[in-house]
Write a protein that holds these residues in place. Sequence first.
Motif, mmCIF file in Angstrom:
data_model
loop_
_atom_site.group_PDB
_atom_site.id
_atom_site.type_symbol
_atom_site.label_atom_id
_atom_site.label_comp_id
_atom_site.label_asym_id
_atom_site.label_seq_id
_atom_site.Cartn_x
_atom_site.Cartn_y
_atom_site.Cartn_z
ATOM 1 N N LEU A 194 -9.727 -14.393 -13.936
ATOM 2 C CA LEU A 194 -8.765 -13.879 -12.863
ATOM 3 C C LEU A 194 -9.141 -14.661 -11.601
ATOM 4 C CD1 LEU A 194 -6.422 -12.171 -11.837
ATOM 5 C CD2 LEU A 194 -8.107 -10.472 -11.335
ATOM 6 N N PHE A 195 -8.032 -15.327 -11.107
ATOM 7 C CA PHE A 195 -8.331 -16.372 -9.871
ATOM 8 C C PHE A 195 -7.209 -15.605 -9.143
ATOM 9 C CE2 PHE A 195 -7.415 -20.624 -7.797
ATOM 10 C CZ PHE A 195 -8.585 -20.174 -7.052
ATOM 11 N N VAL A 196 -7.511 -15.226 -7.714
ATOM 12 C CA VAL A 196 -6.480 -14.614 -6.675
ATOM 13 C C VAL A 196 -7.212 -15.388 -5.558
ATOM 14 C CG1 VAL A 196 -5.961 -12.538 -5.511
ATOM 15 C CG2 VAL A 196 -7.339 -12.247 -7.849
ATOM 16 N N GLU A 197 -5.928 -16.045 -5.181
ATOM 17 C CA GLU A 197 -5.912 -17.198 -4.141
ATOM 18 C C GLU A 197 -4.438 -17.341 -3.426
ATOM 19 O OE1 GLU A 197 -6.253 -19.607 -1.355
ATOM 20 O OE2 GLU A 197 -8.070 -19.667 -2.421
ATOM 21 N N ASP A 198 -4.328 -17.154 -2.099
ATOM 22 C CA ASP A 198 -2.936 -17.257 -1.722
ATOM 23 C C ASP A 198 -2.677 -18.592 -1.488
ATOM 24 O OD1 ASP A 198 -4.818 -17.297 0.456
ATOM 25 O OD2 ASP A 198 -3.394 -16.760 1.847
ATOM 26 N N MET A 204 -9.893 -14.328 2.124
ATOM 27 C CA MET A 204 -8.809 -14.082 3.050
ATOM 28 C C MET A 204 -7.450 -13.948 1.912
ATOM 29 S SD MET A 204 -9.976 -13.587 5.824
ATOM 30 C CE MET A 204 -8.593 -13.499 6.973
ATOM 31 N N LEU A 205 -6.976 -12.855 1.739
ATOM 32 C CA LEU A 205 -5.884 -12.568 1.020
ATOM 33 C C LEU A 205 -5.084 -11.664 1.761
ATOM 34 C CD1 LEU A 205 -7.447 -11.868 -2.432
ATOM 35 C CD2 LEU A 205 -6.388 -13.946 -1.912
ATOM 36 N N PRO A 206 -3.623 -11.808 1.382
ATOM 37 C CA PRO A 206 -2.614 -10.775 2.094
ATOM 38 C C PRO A 206 -2.472 -9.622 1.313
ATOM 39 C CG PRO A 206 -1.573 -12.611 0.780
ATOM 40 C CD PRO A 206 -2.800 -12.989 0.844
ATOM 41 N N VAL A 222 -12.429 -8.926 0.138
ATOM 42 C CA VAL A 222 -13.661 -7.916 -0.001
ATOM 43 C C VAL A 222 -13.056 -6.497 -0.514
ATOM 44 C CG1 VAL A 222 -15.165 -6.577 1.597
ATOM 45 C CG2 VAL A 222 -14.858 -9.200 1.879
ATOM 46 N N SER A 223 -12.112 -5.991 0.034
ATOM 47 C CA SER A 223 -11.482 -4.655 -0.363
ATOM 48 C C SER A 223 -11.355 -4.718 -2.071
ATOM 49 C CB SER A 223 -10.344 -4.374 0.381
ATOM 50 O OG SER A 223 -10.341 -4.263 1.694
ATOM 51 N N LEU A 224 -10.730 -5.756 -2.437
ATOM 52 C CA LEU A 224 -10.336 -6.114 -3.960
ATOM 53 C C LEU A 224 -11.635 -6.004 -4.703
ATOM 54 C CD1 LEU A 224 -8.536 -6.685 -6.062
ATOM 55 C CD2 LEU A 224 -8.255 -9.243 -5.735
ATOM 56 N N CYS A 225 -12.718 -6.759 -4.224
ATOM 57 C CA CYS A 225 -13.702 -6.517 -4.958
ATOM 58 C C CYS A 225 -14.262 -5.161 -5.016
ATOM 59 C CB CYS A 225 -14.873 -7.710 -4.323
ATOM 60 S SG CYS A 225 -16.577 -7.624 -4.856
ATOM 61 N N ARG A 226 -14.150 -4.480 -3.960
ATOM 62 C CA ARG A 226 -14.826 -3.299 -4.011
ATOM 63 C C ARG A 226 -14.101 -2.247 -5.035
ATOM 64 N NH1 ARG A 226 -14.499 -2.620 1.129
ATOM 65 N NH2 ARG A 226 -16.620 -3.220 1.592
ATOM 66 N N ARG A 227 -12.806 -2.386 -4.954
ATOM 67 C CA ARG A 227 -11.954 -1.705 -5.986
ATOM 68 C C ARG A 227 -12.251 -1.923 -7.316
ATOM 69 N NH1 ARG A 227 -7.221 0.187 -3.364
ATOM 70 N NH2 ARG A 227 -6.638 1.042 -5.351
ATOM 71 N N LEU A 231 -14.887 -16.459 -2.878
ATOM 72 C CA LEU A 231 -14.464 -17.698 -2.429
ATOM 73 C C LEU A 231 -14.436 -17.562 -0.909
ATOM 74 C CD1 LEU A 231 -11.969 -19.024 -4.940
ATOM 75 C CD2 LEU A 231 -14.325 -19.408 -4.999
ATOM 76 N N SER A 232 -15.261 -18.235 0.037
ATOM 77 C CA SER A 232 -15.261 -18.162 1.322
ATOM 78 C C SER A 232 -15.055 -19.483 2.021
ATOM 79 C CB SER A 232 -16.316 -17.342 2.069
ATOM 80 O OG SER A 232 -16.619 -17.685 3.280
ATOM 81 N N ALA A 233 -14.262 -19.431 3.125
ATOM 82 C CA ALA A 233 -14.205 -20.847 3.846
ATOM 83 C C ALA A 233 -15.050 -21.132 4.845
ATOM 84 C CB ALA A 233 -12.538 -20.552 4.723
ATOM 85 N N ARG A 234 -15.912 -20.217 5.193
ATOM 86 C CA ARG A 234 -17.073 -20.646 5.947
ATOM 87 C C ARG A 234 -18.466 -20.082 5.428
ATOM 88 N NH1 ARG A 234 -16.285 -18.538 11.766
ATOM 89 N NH2 ARG A 234 -15.911 -16.598 10.679
ATOM 90 N N ALA A 235 -19.456 -21.012 5.324
ATOM 91 C CA ALA A 235 -20.675 -20.505 4.762
ATOM 92 C C ALA A 235 -21.332 -19.534 5.721
ATOM 93 C CB ALA A 235 -21.610 -21.732 4.592
ATOM 94 N N ASP A 236 -21.064 -19.531 6.989
ATOM 95 C CA ASP A 236 -21.801 -18.586 7.886
ATOM 96 C C ASP A 236 -21.111 -17.402 8.313
ATOM 97 O OD1 ASP A 236 -20.939 -20.367 11.226
ATOM 98 O OD2 ASP A 236 -19.734 -19.819 9.298
ATOM 99 N N SER A 237 -19.849 -17.138 7.541
ATOM 100 C CA SER A 237 -18.950 -16.033 7.777
ATOM 101 C C SER A 237 -19.593 -14.764 7.474
ATOM 102 C CB SER A 237 -17.586 -16.207 6.943
ATOM 103 O OG SER A 237 -16.994 -15.140 7.207
#
Length: 232
Positions: free
Chosen positions: A7-11, A56-58, A63-68, A80-86
Amino acid sequence: MAETHVLFVEDDDVIREATQLALERDGFRVTAMPDGLSGLDAFRAQRPDIALLDVMLPGMDGVSLCRRIRDESTVPVIMLSARADSIDVVLGLEAGADDYVTKPFDGSVLMARIRAVLRRFGHSGGPGEHGEEGADGGGLLAFGDLEVDTDGMEVRRGGAPVALTPTEMRLLLEFSSAPGTVLSRDKLLERVWDYGWGGDTRVVDVHVQRLRAKIGQDRIETVRGFGYKLKS
């Protein structure tokens, strides 16, 4: 052998379509969704073998989806994160993700991370890949009120079962195979996460925190400057 279902979730349409094609070329079956809510619906309807979630998803962020997802399943999750230091990386790991990959990512790196996670979870990881066993051990190990059944892959604390994700179980098995021995973060990355190269030690730190919350805060000791050890 059945295809591994991702399952790949990406906007981002370009990233979603290009990554889906790359995964399918590598032998995976892919369900791609553009937002968190449709991703959750797809997870519940199809029960994939692994989930790749953009942070970052609409609608519902990753993060919320992962928790669910983690509330309902121990299926492996890679963020998948756009910034390693985020801070989102840590939040994703605390929400139950098993690993993360920084965007923009190289396709071969993503495939390697997916296969490493799948091996830890006992999946084939795609064509030509085979699962591998966890840390060596046998029988029942006891550490105070903590019992680790290395054959049945079960953990009890004070006689009550403890629910661990496969990654948490692998981590505990590494500690319990050498109680009292200090294991460095790099060694744990190599043994538990199958990193053949340097990795982000925050992955280890957050998983140790999650494991402590389940088996007892004092059971795993931090040895400052060196790593962690299980109190025997």
